[in-house]
Enzyme design. Structure first.
Site, short mmCIF file in Angstrom:
data_model
loop_
_atom_site.label_atom_id
_atom_site.label_comp_id
_atom_site.label_asym_id
_atom_site.label_seq_id
_atom_site.Cartn_x
_atom_site.Cartn_y
_atom_site.Cartn_z
N TYR A 1 5.44 -6.11 0.79
CA TYR A 1 5.23 -6.34 2.22
C TYR A 1 6.55 -6.20 2.99
O TYR A 1 6.58 -5.61 4.07
CB TYR A 1 4.61 -7.73 2.45
CG TYR A 1 3.24 -7.87 1.81
CD1 TYR A 1 2.29 -6.87 1.94
CD2 TYR A 1 2.90 -9.00 1.07
CE1 TYR A 1 1.03 -6.99 1.35
CE2 TYR A 1 1.65 -9.13 0.47
CZ TYR A 1 0.73 -8.12 0.62
OH TYR A 1 -0.51 -8.24 0.03
N GLU B 1 -1.01 -13.72 4.27
CA GLU B 1 -0.38 -14.81 3.51
C GLU B 1 -0.09 -14.29 2.11
O GLU B 1 -0.87 -13.49 1.57
CB GLU B 1 -1.31 -16.02 3.37
CG GLU B 1 -1.37 -16.90 4.59
CD GLU B 1 -2.40 -16.41 5.59
OE1 GLU B 1 -3.32 -15.68 5.16
OE2 GLU B 1 -2.29 -16.73 6.79
C1 LIG Z 1 1.23 -6.59 -5.67
C2 LIG Z 1 0.50 -5.27 -5.96
C3 LIG Z 1 -0.55 -5.06 -4.87
C4 LIG Z 1 1.52 -4.12 -5.95
O1 LIG Z 1 0.79 -2.92 -6.23
P1 LIG Z 1 1.50 -1.61 -6.74
O2 LIG Z 1 0.53 -0.47 -6.58
O3 LIG Z 1 2.08 -1.84 -8.08
O4 LIG Z 1 2.68 -1.47 -5.69
P2 LIG Z 1 3.44 -0.10 -5.37
O5 LIG Z 1 3.56 0.73 -6.59
O6 LIG Z 1 2.82 0.52 -4.15
O7 LIG Z 1 4.87 -0.63 -5.02
C5 LIG Z 1 5.30 -0.79 -3.70
C6 LIG Z 1 6.45 -1.75 -3.69
O8 LIG Z 1 6.00 -3.01 -4.16
C7 LIG Z 1 7.05 -3.64 -4.89
N1 LIG Z 1 6.66 -3.77 -6.28
C8 LIG Z 1 5.53 -3.30 -6.87
N2 LIG Z 1 5.52 -3.63 -8.18
C9 LIG Z 1 6.67 -4.32 -8.41
C10 LIG Z 1 7.24 -4.94 -9.57
N3 LIG Z 1 6.62 -4.91 -10.76
N4 LIG Z 1 8.42 -5.56 -9.43
C11 LIG Z 1 9.06 -5.61 -8.24
N5 LIG Z 1 8.57 -5.03 -7.12
C12 LIG Z 1 7.40 -4.40 -7.20
C13 LIG Z 1 8.24 -2.75 -4.73
O9 LIG Z 1 8.87 -3.09 -3.51
C14 LIG Z 1 7.60 -1.41 -4.61
O10 LIG Z 1 8.46 -0.48 -4.00
P3 LIG Z 1 9.26 0.57 -4.96
O11 LIG Z 1 8.22 1.30 -5.77
O12 LIG Z 1 9.97 1.44 -3.96
O13 LIG Z 1 10.16 -0.26 -5.82
C15 LIG Z 1 -0.16 -5.28 -7.36
O14 LIG Z 1 0.80 -5.69 -8.30
C16 LIG Z 1 -1.39 -6.17 -7.45
O15 LIG Z 1 -2.49 -5.77 -7.05
N6 LIG Z 1 -1.20 -7.38 -8.00
C17 LIG Z 1 -2.32 -8.32 -8.20
C18 LIG Z 1 -2.95 -8.75 -6.89
C19 LIG Z 1 -1.92 -9.26 -5.91
O16 LIG Z 1 -1.01 -10.01 -6.25
N7 LIG Z 1 -2.10 -8.85 -4.62
C20 LIG Z 1 -1.26 -9.29 -3.53
C21 LIG Z 1 -1.79 -10.57 -3.00
S1 LIG Z 1 -0.93 -11.06 -1.52
#
Ligand SMILES: CC(C)(COP(=O)(O)OP(=O)(O)OC[C@H]1O[C@@H](n2cnc3c(N)ncnc32)[C@H](O)[C@@H]1OP(=O)(O)O)[C@@H](O)C(=O)NCCC(=O)NCCS
Length: 164
Positions: free
Chosen positions: A123, A111
């Site tokens: 995702y 979710e």
């Molecule tokens: C959501 C979260 C897990 C993403 O982690 P991350 O390590 O920054 O993600 P990644 O660097 O692996 O990015 C993978 C993809 O996510 C998306 N993404 C990550 N950060 C983003 C941003 N600031 N804006 C838009 N897309 C983003 C993109 O699709 C990205 O692909 P790309 O690098 O080719 O553009 C992180 O921001 C987080 O932990 N947030 C707080 C907790 C949370 O919200 N968890 C999810 C609950 S369902």
């Protein structure tokens, strides 16, 4: 060993109860509606897949996944702010997908809040599709928020393999 000596090494390791205070600190830094430490302890005690993400010796994130009969359910996935946008969540997600496959799960569900476009995009780009909506699933600052339900099939690859 890394070919680049200044590159830090990413690894995954199980989360134990002794790790929960630090995990809880990261959780509260990254979520407005954070899980309590007790929820993490319950997940560990229930035998869920609870993984820490390590960059060298630093904990930079974690993932929690429940495995049922032939389904897996990602319950929490987090990369701490200083290490976001470097592809680590994508790697963590793939690690969880592999673990789900190793436990013979056919589908993975999760979710996500529609108000969390970073997570939704992560995702989607990792092969999850929107399959439904759970009404008023989350607490929010404006009352309740719906959850998008997303799923990724793990059996497609297997049937591709079997066709060849
Ligand atoms: C959501 C979260 C897990 C993403 O982690 P991350 O390590 O920054 O993600 P990644 O660097 O692996 O990015 C993978 C993809 O996510 C998306 N993404 C990550 N950060 C983003 C941003 N600031 N804006 C838009 N897309 C983003 C993109 O699709 C990205 O692909 P790309 O690098 O080719 O553009 C992180 O921001 C987080 O932990 N947030 C707080 C907790 C949370 O919200 N968890 C999810 C609950 S369902």
């Amino acid at each position: 060993m890394s070919s680049n000596p200044i590159q830090a090494e990413l690894s995954f390791a199980p989360m134990h109860v002794r790790h929960v205070p630090l995990i809880g600190t990261i959780e509260r830094r990254n979520y407005d509606f954070a899980w309590s430490d007790g929820i993490f302890r319950d997940c560990i005690k229930a035998g869920y897949i609870c993984q820490r993400v390590l960059l060298d010796d630093d904990v930079i994130g974690y993932g929690i996944m429940q495995i049922g009969a032939d389904e897996a359910h990602i319950l929490n996935l987090c990369i701490d702010q200083p290490w976001q946008r470097q592809g680590f969540a994508r790697l963590l997600l793939e690690h969880l997908v592999q673990q789900a496959g190793a436990h013979r799960a056919q589908m993975i569900f999760l979710e996500v809040r529609p108000s969390n476009p970073r997570a939704v995009e992560l995702y989607q780009r990792s092969g999850f599709n929107e399959i439904g909506l759970r009404k008023a699933y989350y607490d929010s600052h404006q009352g309740r928020e719906d959850a998008l339900v997303m799923a990724r099939s793990l059996s497609t690859n297997m049937s591709d393999v079997m066709r060849h």
